[in-house]
Scaffold this active site. Structure first.
Site, PDB file in Angstrom:
ATOM      1  N   ASP A 191      10.544  35.279  -4.980  1.00 37.82           N
ATOM      2  CA  ASP A 191      10.851  33.935  -5.459  1.00 37.82           C
ATOM      3  C   ASP A 191      10.956  33.993  -6.975  1.00 37.82           C
ATOM      4  O   ASP A 191      10.006  34.403  -7.656  1.00 37.82           O
ATOM      5  CB  ASP A 191       9.747  32.959  -5.033  1.00 37.82           C
ATOM      6  CG  ASP A 191      10.037  31.535  -5.493  1.00 37.82           C
ATOM      7  OD1 ASP A 191      11.036  30.967  -5.038  1.00 37.82           O
ATOM      8  OD2 ASP A 191       9.264  31.004  -6.319  1.00 37.82           O
ATOM      9  N   GLU A 276      16.497  34.275  -2.617  1.00 39.88           N
ATOM     10  CA  GLU A 276      17.093  32.984  -2.327  1.00 39.88           C
ATOM     11  C   GLU A 276      18.489  32.925  -2.935  1.00 39.88           C
ATOM     12  O   GLU A 276      18.712  33.390  -4.063  1.00 39.88           O
ATOM     13  CB  GLU A 276      16.226  31.864  -2.905  1.00 39.88           C
ATOM     14  CG  GLU A 276      16.610  30.473  -2.438  1.00 39.88           C
ATOM     15  CD  GLU A 276      15.626  29.414  -2.888  1.00 39.88           C
ATOM     16  OE1 GLU A 276      15.796  28.248  -2.500  1.00 39.88           O
ATOM     17  OE2 GLU A 276      14.681  29.764  -3.637  1.00 39.88           O
ATOM     18  N   CYS A 329       4.898  25.054   4.998  1.00 35.84           N
ATOM     19  CA  CYS A 329       3.613  25.757   5.038  1.00 35.84           C
ATOM     20  C   CYS A 329       3.817  27.104   5.718  1.00 35.84           C
ATOM     21  O   CYS A 329       4.270  27.173   6.864  1.00 35.84           O
ATOM     22  CB  CYS A 329       2.574  24.922   5.790  1.00 35.84           C
ATOM     23  SG  CYS A 329       0.981  25.770   5.997  1.00 35.84           S
ATOM     24  N   CYS A 332       1.197  27.283   9.062  1.00 38.15           N
ATOM     25  CA  CYS A 332       1.409  26.542  10.304  1.00 38.15           C
ATOM     26  C   CYS A 332       2.840  26.068  10.495  1.00 38.15           C
ATOM     27  O   CYS A 332       3.197  25.590  11.577  1.00 38.15           O
ATOM     28  CB  CYS A 332       0.461  25.341  10.371  1.00 38.15           C
ATOM     29  SG  CYS A 332       0.830  24.052   9.142  1.00 38.15           S
ATOM     30  N   CYS A 348      -2.180  21.975   2.732  1.00 41.96           N
ATOM     31  CA  CYS A 348      -1.511  21.507   3.941  1.00 41.96           C
ATOM     32  C   CYS A 348      -2.518  20.773   4.837  1.00 41.96           C
ATOM     33  O   CYS A 348      -3.744  20.905   4.674  1.00 41.96           O
ATOM     34  CB  CYS A 348      -0.890  22.687   4.679  1.00 41.96           C
ATOM     35  SG  CYS A 348      -0.014  22.237   6.211  1.00 41.96           S
ATOM     36  N   CYS A 350      -3.213  21.523   7.688  1.00 42.75           N
ATOM     37  CA  CYS A 350      -3.974  22.512   8.465  1.00 42.75           C
ATOM     38  C   CYS A 350      -5.158  23.059   7.695  1.00 42.75           C
ATOM     39  O   CYS A 350      -5.937  23.856   8.232  1.00 42.75           O
ATOM     40  CB  CYS A 350      -3.063  23.653   8.908  1.00 42.75           C
ATOM     41  SG  CYS A 350      -2.465  24.698   7.555  1.00 42.75           S
ATOM     42  N   ASP A 357       4.527  29.085  -5.545  1.00 46.01           N
ATOM     43  CA  ASP A 357       5.478  30.195  -5.628  1.00 46.01           C
ATOM     44  C   ASP A 357       5.183  31.274  -4.593  1.00 46.01           C
ATOM     45  O   ASP A 357       6.103  31.828  -3.987  1.00 46.01           O
ATOM     46  CB  ASP A 357       5.466  30.785  -7.036  1.00 46.01           C
ATOM     47  CG  ASP A 357       5.925  29.784  -8.086  1.00 46.01           C
ATOM     48  OD1 ASP A 357       6.710  28.888  -7.732  1.00 46.01           O
ATOM     49  OD2 ASP A 357       5.484  29.892  -9.245  1.00 46.01           O
TER      50      ASP A 357
END
Length: 400
Positions: A191, A276, A329, A332, A348, A350, A357
């Protein structure tokens, strides 16, 4: 072990210091190359307006006729090889245009266009480590910062002069050291960012050197002094312009060195590298971040990864720019509704706390591995808007 029969070609670039006579000869050659290119482009454009097609062979015949005229007789004073290569480059430019890979060819400018000349094997002599170009009696004084591959001979030599006044010679040779590496199970998601240049799916963060910021004060001072010089072709303005160019060149050299080291490391350590598919050109329209994005040179980094992955038999996967890598996430799979840029860590539902990042890099890796295993398609052309949800950079493999 069998000997490779299909070696990759690689350019080796060196700095050299020409004599006054050599510099004058090369400067004349640059001017003639630009003249021939522009005249051929004008001829092809005029023919196109008449609904006629002109190819390389016809422009080559035009060049022969131009040399016989009194007005353009000076074209005979330089080597004919770079002039023919200029026509070939124009042919490639038109092929890219008709293939919708580039815009219509543009005329070369005396002040702004790159000053270069390309010589094929008939236009130079390379013996005992000395390079002598056509129309020259002495070899070039090259600084051999690294040796050429043992036993290799240049197939093409390109001489150039940059805006900082530095002379370079680039030699295209077969490199037996460029060969697919031993396969490995390692894979990494990458990233890119501004606070950290790269964040890997392993959790490693690579600091952003911010090369331009280091020299911003010196550059601003040099640019102010240049702005105060009277416009025109005066010597003082030329010196001030060259001082600005030298600062830009040092920044670009440091940036390129950093990106080469990082891209080589990632390609050598991993079988699959996932990035990306960013629309960098569109992102540069954000005037608040444009300078920082340009300094990070994400597009240049991707280009390096692409050709090095091809060299060494690795796989480069580009995940679509609309993939919500930051909002998803990695534990999950829950997708968050919003994720503003100022949020660097988040938790999150969860219960997992994410570094923004690192989480994005993990999601990119997961998406990229799915592409690599399932074969979701090949990488689209960069000019294709939107693209696909996940795409793969196919790497041709050479059999040993």
């Amino acid at each position: 072990m069998s000997v490779p029969t299909n070696r990759a070609k690689r350019a080796f670039k060196y700095r050299f210091y020409p004599t006054d006579v050599q510099a004058a000869e090369l400067s004349r050659t640059f001017g003639c190359v630009r003249k021939v290119y522009n005249m051929a482009l004008a001829a092809r454009t005029a023919a196109w307006a008449r609904q006629e097609r002109v190819n390389y062979n016809q422009t080559s015949a035009l060049l022969t006729a131009w040399k016989k005229t009194e007005e353009l007789a000076y074209l005979n004073e330089v080597s004919s090889v770079p002039l023919q290569q200029a026509l070939r480059h124009l042919q490639v430019a038109f092929a890219n245009f008709f293939g919708k890979r580039a815009k219509y060819p543009r005329f070369k400018s005396r002040k702004k266009s790159r000053k270069s000349a390309e010589y094929t094997t008939s236009g130079f002599r390379f013996r005992a480590g000395e390079l002598t170009l056509a129309k020259m009696s002495e070899p070039l004084a090259i600084v051999w910062s690294r040796p050429l591959p043992e036993g290799s001979q240049p197939s093409t030599v390109t001489v150039s002069l940059d805006a900082a006044g530095r002379w370079f010679v680039s030699m295209l040779c077969e490199d037996p050291g460029v060969w697919p590496l031993t396969a490995t199970d390692a894979a990494v998601g990458v990233d890119v960012g501004l606070d950290h240049l790269l964040t890997l799916s392993t959790g490693e963060k690579i600091a952003n050197p911010r090369h331009e910021r280091r020299d911003r004060a010196r550059l601003a001072l040099a640019q102010r002094r240049l702005a105060k010089k009277a416009k025109g072709d005066g010597a003082n303005r030329a010196k001030a312009r060259q001082k600005v160019a030298k600062i830009h060149a040092k920044i670009a050299d440091r940036r390129r060195d950093t990106l080469h080291k990082l891209s080589s490391r990632l390609v050598h350590e991993n079988q699959v590298v996932v990035i990306e598919d960013l629309a960098v050109r569109t992102m540069l329209k954000n005037h608040t971040l444009a300078r920082a994005i340009s300094d990070a040179a994400w597009a240049q980094f991707r280009t390096m990864l692409e050709y090095k992955a091809t060299w060494y038999g690795r796989e480069l996967v580009a995940v679509d720019r609309w993939f919500p890598s930051s909002k998803l996430c990695s534990a999950c799979g829950t997708l968050q509704n919003k994720m503003p840029l100022h949020v660097r860590t988040w938790t999150c539902d969860c219960g997992t706390t994410h570094d923004r990042d690192v989480n994005a890099a993990k999601n990119l890796l997961a998406a990229g591995l799915a592409v690599s295993v399932c074969g979701a398609g090949v990488r689209p052309q960069r000019s294709t808007p939107g693209g696909r949800s996940a795409v793969k950079q196919k790497t041709p493999r050479r059999e040993p």
